[in-house]
Design an enzyme around this catalytic site. Sequence first.
Site, PDB file in Angstrom:
ATOM      1  N   ASP A   1       0.866  -1.175   0.000  1.00 28.31           N
ATOM      2  CA  ASP A   1       0.000   0.000   0.000  1.00 28.31           C
ATOM      3  C   ASP A   1       0.906   1.228   0.000  1.00 28.31           C
ATOM      4  OD1 ASP A   1      -1.665   2.124   0.680  1.00 28.31           O
ATOM      5  OD2 ASP A   1      -2.901   0.911   2.041  1.00 28.31           O
ATOM      6  N   HIS A   2       0.886   1.937  -1.114  1.00 25.70           N
ATOM      7  CA  HIS A   2       1.833   3.044  -1.273  1.00 25.70           C
ATOM      8  C   HIS A   2       1.530   4.224  -0.347  1.00 25.70           C
ATOM      9  CE1 HIS A   2       5.143   4.995  -2.994  1.00 25.70           C
ATOM     10  NE2 HIS A   2       4.924   4.781  -4.274  1.00 25.70           N
ATOM     11  N   ARG A   3       0.350   4.203   0.284  1.00 27.43           N
ATOM     12  CA  ARG A   3       0.069   5.264   1.263  1.00 27.43           C
ATOM     13  C   ARG A   3       0.918   5.078   2.511  1.00 27.43           C
ATOM     14  NH1 ARG A   3      -6.216   4.243   1.866  1.00 27.43           N
ATOM     15  NH2 ARG A   3      -5.321   2.163   1.999  1.00 27.43           N
TER      16      ARG A   3
END
Length: 529
Positions: free
Chosen positions: A501-503
């Site tokens: 999850d790039h967040r």
Amino acid sequence: MATTQEVLVPDIGTTDEVDVIDVMINPGDTITIDDSLITLESDKASMDVPSPIEGTVKSVAVKVGDKVKEGSLIIELEAQAEETKEDSVADVEKEEPAAVVEEQPTASTSATQEVLVPDIGTEEAVDVIEVSVKVGDDIVVDDALITLESDKASMDVPAPMAGTVKEVLVNVGDKVKTNAPIVLLATSAAPSAEKAPEKPASKEVPVTEKPTQPEPAVTTSAAAPDNGDVHAGPAVRRLARELGVDLHRVSGNGRKGRITLENVHQFVKAVMQQAGGGISGGLGLNLPKPPVIDFNKFGETTVEPLSKIKKISGANLQRNWITIPHVTQFDEADITDLEEFRKNNKALAEKQGFKLTPLVFIMKAVVATLKAFPTVNASLDASGENLILKNYYHIGVAVDTPNGLVVPVIRDVDQKSFMDLAKELGEVSLKARDKGLSLTDMQGASFTISSLGGISGIGFTPIVNMPEVAILGVSRSSMKPVYQNNEFVPRLMLPLSFSYDHRVIDGAQAARFTKHLGLMLSDLRRILL
Ligand code: CAO
């Protein structure tokens, strides 16, 4: 030769003055027959006034807010004496009414008119897919009567005159051709000449055409939105008023960007889907619906319902895929020594009744790596503003079963031996395939591994299992030439696919994670450090 002609307000069915609510033309505009000039609105109805001739607008005598009645001057037009109208795209798009057969015309009292399907551009019969009117409906000019659909396009058939529907002569599912009767209309006056062209064309709307993504804009205040200055016909304005739609928010795909009834319907549908979930699952996305296709047209088919597991996991996978910004980092780990160790101990495991596969070593190496990268063993909280770091290492393992994918959880992997893990993995896989897993068996994972190594492949992009923030995909190891100490040596390389999850995790962190994992796998003794 050019002549100046005046265009006046036609018979509007009342001697009272009515409001000009829209002026669609400006001096200098070139217009063709039936281009809308102005929109008038009385207490009971609104109507577009189309141009009876073509030419260039010299002057406009009315403005929005004026009151006019039959005979009032609308525009002065410089008209060409000789018509040189060419067949163009605009003709195809022209919104024309249906043909009319006058049954009992009387001078100015009531008459029954039969409205026919206009020239639909094909001799084939086409499907009636919608009937928009019913007996007793009062309709105004341009109200959609029915919608037709051929292989290539769908089209509304608008009313050529106002009146009351006496009889509807078609049903949904009927097939009709040009000149087939649609409705019988009781009209108070004979149709005006400009609304009964000899060979009307229907407006084609490509089936795939959709309005651009609207913002939610169904008006919730009691006051109707002011739609006065938008380019839309009376039927559209009436529908917008009924539904409280602000037409400024609706994209028109009719002639010159005119808003059609279909545009309003699509807009409302999109807003409802956003509000209520719909296909986008309440994610605020205006996704187009998948096409409904009758595959039997192309060959024999059999319908097989999806398993319950597939339906549940499918919905979760779709949510995770759409809501998590995924990136997948690919890497390789040298497991030559690990494989030798595994093979040496395989028989020992088999004696105890289970298999020692590479997966248990991968699980242990993953846990050692999670300890070094605590933000990967974590979840975002509900606000999305805090990360919950987990001090436990429960690893979900994707298991392929005849009914679909399930993910049982092996708890406290950090506290278990390779053999314990191998035994437990064998047991849960069996339980999963025998449909024996409970809900608790599948809850509480802090990280998931999906191994396709027993099958085939060199890499894939696994979907993060929400609320986790990363997942490791493992593919089948193979011998590869690796350049070491100035020479190529054969090494057993394990492909790793790490989706995150790039967040929460950035690319550099992901690359360091897989590098660290590779180090653990290349020398298992590092796990103990
Ligand atoms: N490279 C090479 N060989 C591998 C390997 C790898 N990465 N992983 C497993 N193998 C070998 C095993 O050693 C075993 O061979 P031997 O019997 O000769 O020792 C053979 O492949 C079969 O292993 P397995 O698949 O039965 O066992 P596993 O522990 O590797 O996996 C399980 C267990 C439950 C994860 C697996 O059976 C499974 O269901 N995998 C599918 C998961 C899945 O569908 N993921 C996709 C999710 S996204 O849609």
